[in-house]
Design an enzyme around this catalytic site. Structure first.
Site, mmCIF file in Angstrom:
data_model
loop_
_atom_site.group_PDB
_atom_site.id
_atom_site.type_symbol
_atom_site.label_atom_id
_atom_site.label_comp_id
_atom_site.label_asym_id
_atom_site.label_seq_id
_atom_site.Cartn_x
_atom_site.Cartn_y
_atom_site.Cartn_z
ATOM 1 N N GLY A 48 103.376 -2.020 65.468
ATOM 2 C CA GLY A 48 103.716 -0.655 65.059
ATOM 3 C C GLY A 48 104.742 0.072 65.900
ATOM 4 C CD GLU A 101 99.290 1.776 70.466
ATOM 5 O OE1 GLU A 101 100.141 1.153 69.829
ATOM 6 O OE2 GLU A 101 98.143 1.357 70.686
ATOM 7 C CG ASP A 105 93.110 6.474 64.420
ATOM 8 O OD1 ASP A 105 92.877 7.667 64.217
ATOM 9 O OD2 ASP A 105 92.713 5.573 63.650
ATOM 10 C CE LYS A 133 96.166 9.421 62.111
ATOM 11 N NZ LYS A 133 95.594 8.353 61.254
ATOM 12 C CB VAL A 155 101.208 8.806 59.206
ATOM 13 C CG1 VAL A 155 100.750 10.244 59.134
ATOM 14 C CG2 VAL A 155 100.829 8.191 60.545
ATOM 15 C CG ASP A 161 101.043 -1.652 58.822
ATOM 16 O OD1 ASP A 161 100.638 -1.107 59.877
ATOM 17 O OD2 ASP A 161 100.404 -2.542 58.247
HETATM 18 P P1 IMP Z 1 93.055 3.065 67.763
HETATM 19 O O1 IMP Z 1 92.684 1.813 68.493
HETATM 20 O O2 IMP Z 1 91.936 3.562 66.880
HETATM 21 O O3 IMP Z 1 93.619 4.154 68.642
HETATM 22 O O4 IMP Z 1 94.143 2.656 66.688
HETATM 23 C C1 IMP Z 1 95.371 2.269 67.043
HETATM 24 C C2 IMP Z 1 96.073 1.472 65.971
HETATM 25 O O5 IMP Z 1 95.588 1.711 64.635
HETATM 26 C C3 IMP Z 1 97.506 1.915 65.966
HETATM 27 O O6 IMP Z 1 98.242 1.214 66.943
HETATM 28 C C4 IMP Z 1 97.926 1.637 64.548
HETATM 29 O O7 IMP Z 1 98.416 0.325 64.434
HETATM 30 C C5 IMP Z 1 96.673 1.797 63.712
HETATM 31 N N1 IMP Z 1 96.645 3.123 63.062
HETATM 32 C C6 IMP Z 1 95.832 4.160 63.345
HETATM 33 N N2 IMP Z 1 96.089 5.222 62.538
HETATM 34 C C7 IMP Z 1 97.115 4.835 61.733
HETATM 35 C C8 IMP Z 1 97.857 5.509 60.675
HETATM 36 O O8 IMP Z 1 97.640 6.679 60.320
HETATM 37 N N3 IMP Z 1 98.846 4.772 60.094
HETATM 38 C C9 IMP Z 1 99.137 3.494 60.436
HETATM 39 N N4 IMP Z 1 98.471 2.850 61.416
HETATM 40 C C10 IMP Z 1 97.467 3.506 62.051
#
Ligand code: IMP
Length: 176
Positions: A48, A101, A105, A133, A155, A161
């Site tokens: 990403g 990064e 999320d 977020k 998003v 993606d």
């Molecule tokens: P986390 O481990 O929950 O912080 O998620 C991180 C990963 O989830 C990011 O690096 C993204 O690849 C994916 N991700 C989280 N939210 C979104 C979004 O809204 N759109 C696309 N990818 C997302």
């Protein structure tokens, strides 16, 4: 383009490429100041962050290295979910690390890989993220260089993606 379709979902324009460029330049200037006398190692987390990373590294004026890694998650047996970092072939001991990064999320990914990186005794380790977020965060992740705080909507675009598609858009779109 005001609206786009990715798989079955409709998305509307959320953050324009001009707004993105402005924020990327802002954090690049902060990084220039904070790492004035150092050669930091950027570690960009694929897939990403590839567009954000390429814009960020071209916006800083300091000398820096960049390395690209992937986080593969798999189901462990006794230890639960494990995250493995693939592709980090550089010795990070005593280095100033800036992780790149796409989006923080829940913070789960970074929460898993930070201890692994810290174990290797870098001089410092900070996070640069395109998006955060705050309403979705579950782990105490501190983002030193954050371009945008966004609501808890899905998003796509600018590298992000939806199920493999949508990374190529220059702007960022959110679900309608
Ligand atoms: P986390 O481990 O929950 O912080 O998620 C991180 C990963 O989830 C990011 O690096 C993204 O690849 C994916 N991700 C989280 N939210 C979104 C979004 O809204 N759109 C696309 N990818 C997302």
């Amino acid at each position: 383009m005001a609206n786009i379709q990715v798989h079955e979902k409709a998305f509307k324009l959320f953050i324009s490429k001009e707004e993105i460029a402005k924020q990327v330049n802002r954090i690049a200037a902060e990084i220039d100041q904070d790492y004035e006398n150092e050669i930091p190692l950027f570690i960009a987390i694929l897939n990403g962050s590839f567009i954000f990373a390429s814009d960020l590294i071209r916006s800083v004026n300091i000398t820096a290295e960049i390395s690209f890694v992937k986080v593969s998650s798999y189901e462990g047996t006794a230890v639960g979910n494990m995250n493995k970092l693939i592709g980090l072939n550089t010795d990070i001991k005593d280095r100033s690390i800036i992780i790149i990064e796409d989006i923080v999320d829940t913070g789960n990914t970074l929460n898993k890989i930070m201890p692994y990186l810290k174990e290797q005794q870098p001089k410092s380790i900070e996070i640069a993220s395109l998006l955060s977020k705050p309403d979705a965060i579950k782990y105490p992740i501190e983002v030193a260089y954050n371009c945008f705080d966004i609501p808890n909507n899905f998003v796509v675009g600018y590298g992000l993606d939806y199920d493999g598609l949508g990374r190529q858009y220059a702007d960022i779109y959110q679900t309608i």
